[in-house]
Structures are given as C-alpha cells and as structure tokens.
Enzyme design. Structure first.
Site, short mmCIF file in Angstrom:
data_model
loop_
_atom_site.label_atom_id
_atom_site.label_comp_id
_atom_site.label_asym_id
_atom_site.label_seq_id
_atom_site.Cartn_x
_atom_site.Cartn_y
_atom_site.Cartn_z
N TYR A 1 9.51 34.36 4.14
CA TYR A 1 8.53 33.56 4.88
C TYR A 1 7.37 33.09 4.01
O TYR A 1 6.49 32.39 4.48
CB TYR A 1 7.98 34.35 6.07
CG TYR A 1 9.05 34.69 7.08
CD1 TYR A 1 9.60 33.72 7.89
CD2 TYR A 1 9.54 35.99 7.19
CE1 TYR A 1 10.58 34.02 8.81
CE2 TYR A 1 10.53 36.30 8.10
CZ TYR A 1 11.05 35.32 8.91
OH TYR A 1 12.02 35.62 9.81
N HIS B 1 4.45 28.38 9.11
CA HIS B 1 4.02 29.37 10.10
C HIS B 1 3.09 30.41 9.48
O HIS B 1 2.37 31.10 10.20
CB HIS B 1 5.27 30.06 10.67
CG HIS B 1 5.24 30.30 12.14
ND1 HIS B 1 4.42 29.64 13.04
CD2 HIS B 1 5.96 31.15 12.91
CE1 HIS B 1 4.64 30.07 14.26
NE2 HIS B 1 5.57 31.00 14.21
N ASN C 1 5.62 37.15 16.82
CA ASN C 1 5.74 37.35 18.26
C ASN C 1 5.07 38.62 18.77
O ASN C 1 4.90 38.78 19.97
CB ASN C 1 7.22 37.37 18.67
CG ASN C 1 7.90 36.05 18.41
OD1 ASN C 1 7.27 35.07 18.03
ND2 ASN C 1 9.20 36.03 18.58
N ASP D 1 -1.43 28.59 12.66
CA ASP D 1 -0.89 27.25 12.42
C ASP D 1 -0.89 26.44 13.71
O ASP D 1 -0.73 27.00 14.79
CB ASP D 1 0.54 27.35 11.85
CG ASP D 1 1.51 28.05 12.78
OD1 ASP D 1 2.43 27.39 13.28
OD2 ASP D 1 1.36 29.27 13.01
N ASN E 1 3.64 31.52 19.92
CA ASN E 1 4.04 32.89 20.26
C ASN E 1 3.05 33.95 19.76
O ASN E 1 2.88 34.99 20.39
CB ASN E 1 5.44 33.19 19.75
CG ASN E 1 6.49 32.43 20.53
OD1 ASN E 1 6.33 32.15 21.71
ND2 ASN E 1 7.58 32.09 19.87
#
Length: 186
Positions: free
Chosen positions: A16, A21, A66, A91, A112
């Site tokens: 990631y 994100h 999440n 973001d 989320n």
C-alpha cells in the site's frame, strides 16, 4: 504542554506504500521526517513531535482503513486528548489533486475510515483534513483507483502539497482551527 493527536489514515504494508488511499501516512511522514521516527505501538505506528510548546502525537493506524476507529478511540483514551485536539488526515475523491480542506465536522462521505471512526466515537463532530486525490477513474473503478499507486507526474504535484498539509497541521495546533481554515482552505 498541550497535546494533539494527528491521525493519518491508510493501510499498513509495503503493497500500500504510495497509494492514493495512504495519503494520510505520507502527510504524517512529512511532519516526522526531520525530528522523529515512528515506533510500532498498540494499533498504530506512533511518533511524537514538539512544535513551539505543543506536542503532536502522530498516529498511523495499523488496523487497516476499515477499522481506523479502533485506533482513534484507543489513542484518544490512552492520551486523554479531547475531541477538539484531534485531527484526522484522510484522502478525498471529491477534491482536486492536492487540494486541502479542513473541517470541524461532517459526514463520512462514504469513506470507510471515517465511517469506522464515526461508529466507534458515536459522533461525527471531529476535525479532519481532507486531502484531494481527484476522481480520475472510470465507472466501477473506484477501489482500484484509491488503492492504485501515484503516477510520477502526480507525485511531482503532490510533494509540495504534502508539505502544505504538514504546515496546516502545525497551524491547527498553534493558531487554532478557524485561522487555519481561513489560511489553508481554498
């Protein structure tokens, strides 16, 4: 010394790194880069930075996006920081690339991470810095877009904007939200 909790939302793990994100992680890395380093603690990687009589506790949740609320609630309780002294860096698809908007409250907007925070805090009136990642994706491609890596061209635009967001966070702690919003929103 007055304390502030600054939460940069993102997902942990090398896969990631430098994804859209994870812009919250990038902004916190910029704040910590010269004076501090992150250590792995409960629910997060944490760094502490002092800015003119203020302590900024930089928190990058390792709970995945999440479940961000779990880390936010834990660190607020752990550090006994009031709601007005937190700032969540997130973001935002609805803003142009690199745009910054600080708000004192709002909906989760379908995000989320914000949804998790709102559920676990039981409220939506917490400060947030929304960092624009644009919405340059085809219908049905939102997940791939937000989890996609920045292009080299986007990164060149982002570097000074990340620094601007770091300045805005320091201003939030030093000058307060209203002055910061007037100076950095727009």
């Amino acid at each position: 010394m007055k304390k502030f909790l600054i939460f940069g939302l993102g997902n942990p793990g090398a896969e990631y790194h430098r994804t859209r994100h994870n812009i919250g992680f990038e902004v916190l890395d910029a704040i910590a880069s010269d004076t501090s380093s992150f250590s792995s603690e409960r629910y997060a990687d944490v760094a502490r930075v002092r800015v003119k009589g203020r302590e900024l506790i930089l928190v990058k949740p390792n709970t995945y996006m999440n479940l961000s609320g779990k880390a936010v609630r834990y660190w607020m309780e752990q550090e006994k920081v009031p709601l007005e002294n937190i700032l969540v860096v997130v973001d935002e698809l609805a803003l142009p690339l690199g745009a910054i908007r600080i708000k004192m409250k709002g909906s989760d907007g379908g995000h989320n991470g914000l949804k998790s925070i709102q559920q676990l805090l039981g409220r939506a009136d917490y400060p947030r810095l929304r960092f624009g990642i644009s919405n340059n994706f085809s219908k049905g491609q939102q997940v791939d877009f937000v989890l996609g890596k920045w292009t080299d061209e986007e990164w060149k635009v982002l570097v000074p904007r990340i620094e601007k967001a770091a300045e805005a966070i320091k201003s939030f702690a030093l000058a307060g939200p209203q002055i910061t919003m007037n100076q950095y929103n727009g």
